[in-house]
Design an enzyme around this catalytic site. Structure first.
Site, PDB file in Angstrom:
ATOM      1  CB  SER A 102       8.002   3.630   0.182  1.00  0.00           C
ATOM      2  OG  SER A 102       8.713   2.561  -0.384  1.00  0.00           O
ATOM      3  CG  ASN A 115      10.555   1.697   2.193  1.00  0.00           C
ATOM      4  OD1 ASN A 115      10.598   0.481   2.050  1.00  0.00           O
ATOM      5  ND2 ASN A 115       9.672   2.288   2.970  1.00  0.00           N
ATOM      6  CG  ASN A 165       8.171  -1.867   4.625  1.00  0.00           C
ATOM      7  OD1 ASN A 165       7.383  -2.032   5.562  1.00  0.00           O
ATOM      8  ND2 ASN A 165       7.898  -2.245   3.387  1.00  0.00           N
ATOM      9  CB  CYS A 206       5.825  -5.211   3.428  1.00  0.00           C
ATOM     10  SG  CYS A 206       4.967  -5.613   1.898  1.00  0.00           S
ATOM     11  CG  ASN A 209       3.162  -0.565   4.862  1.00  0.00           C
ATOM     12  OD1 ASN A 209       2.479  -0.716   3.853  1.00  0.00           O
ATOM     13  ND2 ASN A 209       4.468  -0.758   4.865  1.00  0.00           N
ATOM     14  N   GLY A 266      -5.427   4.188   0.510  1.00  0.00           N
ATOM     15  CA  GLY A 266      -6.343   5.159  -0.080  1.00  0.00           C
ATOM     16  C   GLY A 266      -7.333   5.729   0.930  1.00  0.00           C
ATOM     17  N   GLY A 295      -4.327   7.470   3.036  1.00  0.00           N
ATOM     18  CA  GLY A 295      -5.519   8.048   2.407  1.00  0.00           C
ATOM     19  C   GLY A 295      -5.492   9.540   2.185  1.00  0.00           C
ATOM     20  N   GLY A 323       0.482   8.423  -1.001  1.00  0.00           N
ATOM     21  CA  GLY A 323       0.752   7.241  -1.813  1.00  0.00           C
ATOM     22  C   GLY A 323      -0.262   7.048  -2.922  1.00  0.00           C
TER      23      GLY A 323
HETATM   24  C1  LIG Z   1       1.328  -0.086  -4.934  1.00  0.00           C
HETATM   25  C2  LIG Z   1       1.878   0.187  -3.584  1.00  0.00           C
HETATM   26  C3  LIG Z   1       3.184  -0.210  -3.276  1.00  0.00           C
HETATM   27  C4  LIG Z   1       3.723   0.042  -2.012  1.00  0.00           C
HETATM   28  N1  LIG Z   1       5.014  -0.329  -1.751  1.00  0.00           N
HETATM   29  C5  LIG Z   1       5.563  -0.005  -0.532  1.00  0.00           C
HETATM   30  C6  LIG Z   1       6.942  -0.292  -0.259  1.00  0.00           C
HETATM   31  O1  LIG Z   1       7.694  -0.780  -1.095  1.00  0.00           O
HETATM   32  N2  LIG Z   1       7.415   0.002   0.990  1.00  0.00           N
HETATM   33  C7  LIG Z   1       6.630   0.589   1.947  1.00  0.00           C
HETATM   34  O2  LIG Z   1       7.105   0.864   3.057  1.00  0.00           O
HETATM   35  N3  LIG Z   1       5.320   0.903   1.701  1.00  0.00           N
HETATM   36  C8  LIG Z   1       4.785   0.614   0.495  1.00  0.00           C
HETATM   37  N4  LIG Z   1       3.468   0.934   0.225  1.00  0.00           N
HETATM   38  C9  LIG Z   1       2.652   1.593   1.285  1.00  0.00           C
HETATM   39  C10 LIG Z   1       2.583   3.115   1.083  1.00  0.00           C
HETATM   40  O3  LIG Z   1       3.881   3.690   1.131  1.00  0.00           O
HETATM   41  C11 LIG Z   1       1.676   3.764   2.156  1.00  0.00           C
HETATM   42  O4  LIG Z   1       2.197   3.443   3.426  1.00  0.00           O
HETATM   43  C12 LIG Z   1       0.234   3.269   2.086  1.00  0.00           C
HETATM   44  O5  LIG Z   1      -0.176   3.063   0.757  1.00  0.00           O
HETATM   45  C13 LIG Z   1      -0.747   4.231   2.779  1.00  0.00           C
HETATM   46  O6  LIG Z   1      -0.754   5.513   2.173  1.00  0.00           O
HETATM   47  P1  LIG Z   1      -1.816   5.934   1.005  1.00  0.00           P
HETATM   48  O7  LIG Z   1      -3.184   5.587   1.520  1.00  0.00           O
HETATM   49  O8  LIG Z   1      -1.591   7.407   0.793  1.00  0.00           O
HETATM   50  O9  LIG Z   1      -1.463   5.128  -0.199  1.00  0.00           O
HETATM   51  C14 LIG Z   1       2.919   0.695  -1.026  1.00  0.00           C
HETATM   52  C15 LIG Z   1       1.611   1.092  -1.346  1.00  0.00           C
HETATM   53  C16 LIG Z   1       1.083   0.858  -2.603  1.00  0.00           C
HETATM   54  C17 LIG Z   1      -0.321   1.328  -2.901  1.00  0.00           C
END
Ligand SMILES: Cc1cc2nc3c(=O)[nH]c(=O)nc-3n(C[C@H](O)[C@H](O)[C@H](O)COP(=O)(O)O)c2cc1C
Length: 315
Positions: A31, A110, A138, A141, A203, A228, A255, A276
């Site tokens: 998301s 979400n 969620n 956040c 998250n 990341g 990540g 993500g």
């Molecule tokens: C730009 C951005 C916006 C995000 N928006 C949401 C969101 O609207 N709702 C949510 O549950 N998580 C949100 N996340 C969290 C991601 O879904 C994920 O849980 C988090 O980035 C860890 O995964 P990653 O390291 O692969 O990015 C967001 C992350 C990023 C980077």
């Protein structure tokens, strides 16, 4: 490892299932990093993914935070988007009909709110729309002044919000947990007892960066969420802790950028994963990783990827 060997040239079975949902592979776009899916239609073959989670949806449209809202850090990214979205009603009227026309895709919605009633009403609106496989709540956040993370960091509030979402939801309920707590396993147990069908985590981690020259914060909101590769080892440990603590399936993220990362999360206990930040570096990352996972399974004689779940070996 209990995985069965892939015999000869047979393609490995990448399918997984959780919470009454069948996915063709365990790779789900996370998301907030994949728009409403439609924006990626010309970049990624959406039907190659296990599924995707749309941007966090609230009852009313939200404008999000002031810029700057993104900042790249070593092996990671800070974001404080502030849950900008078009609102649940506009989503089912404008986006969902387009998504419904696409064949063979799995869409997760979400859901975000400031109060328990917000969550309830957002879910009630979304119940009217066809073509959503499940809700991802969620409660985690870190980027809004109130709500969200408060539900995810207080056991009683979490119990209340999951309970009421459960009663209002006509679909499977995935609860997305915050890593910004003392015991993520405890929060997972609360969500399970309150009726969650699955847990997703993590998250982002609350973090910040300062520009030493200007002495200003790099992000207008000052604090932001770190995602990341920088967070991967912590996320992996949390997925492991939660998988041991609950009986419901766990969806792991934090990540992930390679097929080997997926394998690690599944060995730690995840039934599926989300990707993500990797989509920011390479918009095709999700689809590429599905192909990479298939090759990894062939090379490692894994006939059924679902057999990896919880398969970490101790001796
Ligand atoms: C730009 C951005 C916006 C995000 N928006 C949401 C969101 O609207 N709702 C949510 O549950 N998580 C949100 N996340 C969290 C991601 O879904 C994920 O849980 C988090 O980035 C860890 O995964 P990653 O390291 O692969 O990015 C967001 C992350 C990023 C980077």
């Amino acid at each position: 490892m209990t995985a069965s060997p892939a015999s000869g040239s047979r393609r490995p079975d990448l399918s997984v299932s959780f919470a009454r949902i069948q996915l063709k592979n365990p790779v789900i776009a996370a998301s907030g990093t994949f728009g409403y899916g439609i924006e990626f239609e010309d970049i990624v073959h959406l039907n190659k993914l296990g599924g995707f989670v749309v941007k966090g949806l609230s009852r009313e449209p939200m404008a999000g935070n002031q810029p700057p809202r993104l900042y790249e850090t070593p092996a990671g990214m800070l974001n404080a988007i502030g849950l900008q979205n078009i609102g649940a009603r506009a989503f089912i009227e404008q986006k969902l009909p387009k998504l419904r026309k696409m064949k063979n895709i799995v869409v997760f919605a979400n859901v975000f709110g400031y109060t328990r009633e917000d969550y309830e009403q957002t879910i009630q609106i979304l119940n009217e729309g066809e073509g959503i496989a499940a809700y991802e709540l969620n409660v985690s956040c870190p980027n809004t002044a109130e709500g969200g993370i408060q539900f995810g960091s207080d056991p009683r509030s979490l119990d209340e919000v999951v309970n009421s979402a459960r009663h209002n939801s006509q679909r499977p309920l995935i609860v997305k947990l915050s890593p910004n707590v003392t015991s993520v396993a405890q929060m997972a147990r609360v969500a399970e007892d309150a009726g969650a069908d699955a847990i997703s985590l993590v998250n982002t981690f609350v973090a910040m960066a300062i520009d030493a020259e200007t002495r200003k914060p790099r992000i207008a909101n000052v604090t932001a969420g770190l995602s990341g590769p920088a967070i991967k080892p912590i996320a992996l440990r949390m997925v492991y802790d939660v998988s041991k603590a609950v009986k419901i399936p766990v969806i792991g993220m934090g990540g992930i950028s390679t097929a080997v990362d997926i394998v690690e999360f599944m060995l730690a206990g995840a039934s599926a994963v989300q990707i993500g930040t990797a989509s920011f570096w390479d918009p095709v990352a999700t689809e590429k990783i599905v192909a990479e996972l298939e090759r990894w399974c062939v090379e490692h004689n894994v006939g059924r990827v679902a057999d990896l779940t919880g398969g970490m070996v101790m001796e």
